[in-house]
Design a protein around this motif. Structure first.
Motif, PDB file in Angstrom:
ATOM      1  N   TYR A  69      32.258 -90.585 -25.141  1.00  0.00           N
ATOM      2  CA  TYR A  69      31.902 -89.232 -25.579  1.00  0.00           C
ATOM      3  C   TYR A  69      30.546 -88.867 -25.001  1.00  0.00           C
ATOM      4  N   ARG A  70      30.415 -87.584 -24.663  1.00  0.00           N
ATOM      5  CA  ARG A  70      29.157 -87.073 -24.124  1.00  0.00           C
ATOM      6  C   ARG A  70      28.969 -85.656 -24.665  1.00  0.00           C
ATOM      7  N   VAL A  71      27.732 -85.326 -25.027  1.00  0.00           N
ATOM      8  CA  VAL A  71      27.447 -83.988 -25.522  1.00  0.00           C
ATOM      9  C   VAL A  71      27.387 -83.020 -24.329  1.00  0.00           C
ATOM     10  N   THR A  72      27.876 -81.808 -24.506  1.00  0.00           N
ATOM     11  CA  THR A  72      27.826 -80.782 -23.457  1.00  0.00           C
ATOM     12  C   THR A  72      26.525 -79.984 -23.576  1.00  0.00           C
ATOM     13  N   LYS A  73      26.225 -79.189 -22.563  1.00  0.00           N
ATOM     14  CA  LYS A  73      25.045 -78.306 -22.629  1.00  0.00           C
ATOM     15  C   LYS A  73      25.175 -77.340 -23.802  1.00  0.00           C
ATOM     16  N   GLU A  74      26.372 -76.809 -23.980  1.00  0.00           N
ATOM     17  CA  GLU A  74      26.635 -75.900 -25.093  1.00  0.00           C
ATOM     18  C   GLU A  74      26.442 -76.618 -26.434  1.00  0.00           C
ATOM     19  N   GLY A  75      26.887 -77.876 -26.485  1.00  0.00           N
ATOM     20  CA  GLY A  75      26.728 -78.671 -27.694  1.00  0.00           C
ATOM     21  C   GLY A  75      25.269 -78.941 -28.014  1.00  0.00           C
ATOM     22  N   LYS A  76      24.474 -79.256 -26.986  1.00  0.00           N
ATOM     23  CA  LYS A  76      23.039 -79.488 -27.191  1.00  0.00           C
ATOM     24  C   LYS A  76      22.367 -78.243 -27.748  1.00  0.00           C
ATOM     25  N   LYS A  77      22.683 -77.119 -27.145  1.00  0.00           N
ATOM     26  CA  LYS A  77      22.081 -75.854 -27.575  1.00  0.00           C
ATOM     27  C   LYS A  77      22.465 -75.537 -29.025  1.00  0.00           C
ATOM     28  N   ALA A  78      23.735 -75.687 -29.348  1.00  0.00           N
ATOM     29  CA  ALA A  78      24.215 -75.393 -30.701  1.00  0.00           C
ATOM     30  C   ALA A  78      23.607 -76.340 -31.732  1.00  0.00           C
ATOM     31  N   PHE A  79      23.484 -77.623 -31.371  1.00  0.00           N
ATOM     32  CA  PHE A  79      22.957 -78.595 -32.319  1.00  0.00           C
ATOM     33  C   PHE A  79      21.464 -78.373 -32.569  1.00  0.00           C
ATOM     34  N   VAL A  80      20.723 -78.095 -31.517  1.00  0.00           N
ATOM     35  CA  VAL A  80      19.290 -77.805 -31.675  1.00  0.00           C
ATOM     36  C   VAL A  80      19.105 -76.568 -32.548  1.00  0.00           C
ATOM     37  N   SER A  81      19.910 -75.557 -32.330  1.00  0.00           N
ATOM     38  CA  SER A  81      19.850 -74.338 -33.143  1.00  0.00           C
ATOM     39  C   SER A  81      20.171 -74.646 -34.610  1.00  0.00           C
ATOM     40  N   HIS A  82      21.150 -75.507 -34.835  1.00  0.00           N
ATOM     41  CA  HIS A  82      21.546 -75.912 -36.187  1.00  0.00           C
ATOM     42  C   HIS A  82      20.394 -76.649 -36.887  1.00  0.00           C
ATOM     43  N   ILE A  83      19.784 -77.593 -36.187  1.00  0.00           N
ATOM     44  CA  ILE A  83      18.666 -78.360 -36.759  1.00  0.00           C
ATOM     45  C   ILE A  83      17.488 -77.438 -37.040  1.00  0.00           C
ATOM     46  N   ASP A  84      17.208 -76.508 -36.133  1.00  0.00           N
ATOM     47  CA  ASP A  84      16.131 -75.528 -36.362  1.00  0.00           C
ATOM     48  C   ASP A  84      16.397 -74.708 -37.621  1.00  0.00           C
ATOM     49  N   ALA A  85      17.640 -74.297 -37.804  1.00  0.00           N
ATOM     50  CA  ALA A  85      18.006 -73.506 -38.990  1.00  0.00           C
ATOM     51  C   ALA A  85      17.822 -74.315 -40.265  1.00  0.00           C
ATOM     52  N   LEU A  86      18.194 -75.598 -40.219  1.00  0.00           N
ATOM     53  CA  LEU A  86      18.005 -76.471 -41.391  1.00  0.00           C
ATOM     54  C   LEU A  86      16.523 -76.644 -41.715  1.00  0.00           C
ATOM     55  N   GLU A  87      15.720 -76.833 -40.666  1.00  0.00           N
ATOM     56  CA  GLU A  87      14.273 -76.987 -40.885  1.00  0.00           C
ATOM     57  C   GLU A  87      13.663 -75.732 -41.482  1.00  0.00           C
ATOM     58  N   LYS A  88      14.083 -74.585 -41.005  1.00  0.00           N
ATOM     59  CA  LYS A  88      13.583 -73.313 -41.576  1.00  0.00           C
ATOM     60  C   LYS A  88      14.012 -73.159 -43.013  1.00  0.00           C
ATOM     61  N   LEU A  89      15.217 -73.597 -43.323  1.00  0.00           N
ATOM     62  CA  LEU A  89      15.731 -73.505 -44.673  1.00  0.00           C
ATOM     63  C   LEU A  89      14.912 -74.353 -45.645  1.00  0.00           C
ATOM     64  N   ILE A  90      14.601 -75.579 -45.253  1.00  0.00           N
ATOM     65  CA  ILE A  90      13.872 -76.454 -46.178  1.00  0.00           C
ATOM     66  C   ILE A  90      12.383 -76.096 -46.246  1.00  0.00           C
ATOM     67  N   GLN A  91      11.877 -75.357 -45.268  1.00  0.00           N
ATOM     68  CA  GLN A  91      10.483 -74.927 -45.305  1.00  0.00           C
ATOM     69  C   GLN A  91      10.308 -73.607 -46.028  1.00  0.00           C
ATOM     70  N   LYS A  92      11.418 -72.955 -46.329  1.00  0.00           N
ATOM     71  CA  LYS A  92      11.385 -71.662 -47.017  1.00  0.00           C
ATOM     72  C   LYS A  92      10.817 -71.830 -48.422  1.00  0.00           C
ATOM     73  N   LYS A  93       9.891 -70.977 -48.767  1.00  0.00           N
ATOM     74  CA  LYS A  93       9.284 -71.060 -50.122  1.00  0.00           C
ATOM     75  C   LYS A  93       9.541 -69.813 -50.908  1.00  0.00           C
TER      76      LYS A  93
END
Length: 98
Positions: free
Chosen positions: A74-98
């Motif tokens: 298995y290998r991650v695609t460019k699209e997969g990398k972009k989507a996963f980074v965006s997902h992690i960024d969204a999670l980080e913003k969610l947990i930093q929300k006050k």
């Protein structure tokens, strides 16, 4: 007003898919046995979740034979990398929300 969960990607909402992507983001590729051992999942669970990620074009699955033994990698695609980074960024913003 934008929803704070708007950018969380549903394709990664299962722990197995999250695990597959996490492993592939830090490795060039991983084979079936390695992912199965690292994630502690059954053959069927790994195969079905990997297929779901492949259908989203987030990973590539390559099947071949090494000698007479089948090997799936298995290998991650460019699209997969972009989507996963965006997902992690969204999670980080969610947990930093006050």
């Amino acid at each position: 007003m934008k929803s704070i969960i708007q950018n969380i990607n549903k394709a990664f909402d299962h722990r197995i898919r999250l695990g597959i992507m996490s492993v592939l983001m830090v490795n060039d590729s991983a084979d079936f046995s390695t992912l199965k051992e690292l994630l502690g999942v059954t053959d069927g669970n790994l195969a079905s979740h990997a297929k779901a990620l492949e259908l989203e074009n987030y990973i590539e699955i390559q099947k071949q034979f090494i000698g007479k033994k089948p090997n799936t990698s298995y290998r991650v695609t460019k699209e997969g990398k972009k989507a996963f980074v965006s997902h992690i960024d969204a999670l980080e913003k969610l947990i930093q929300k006050k």
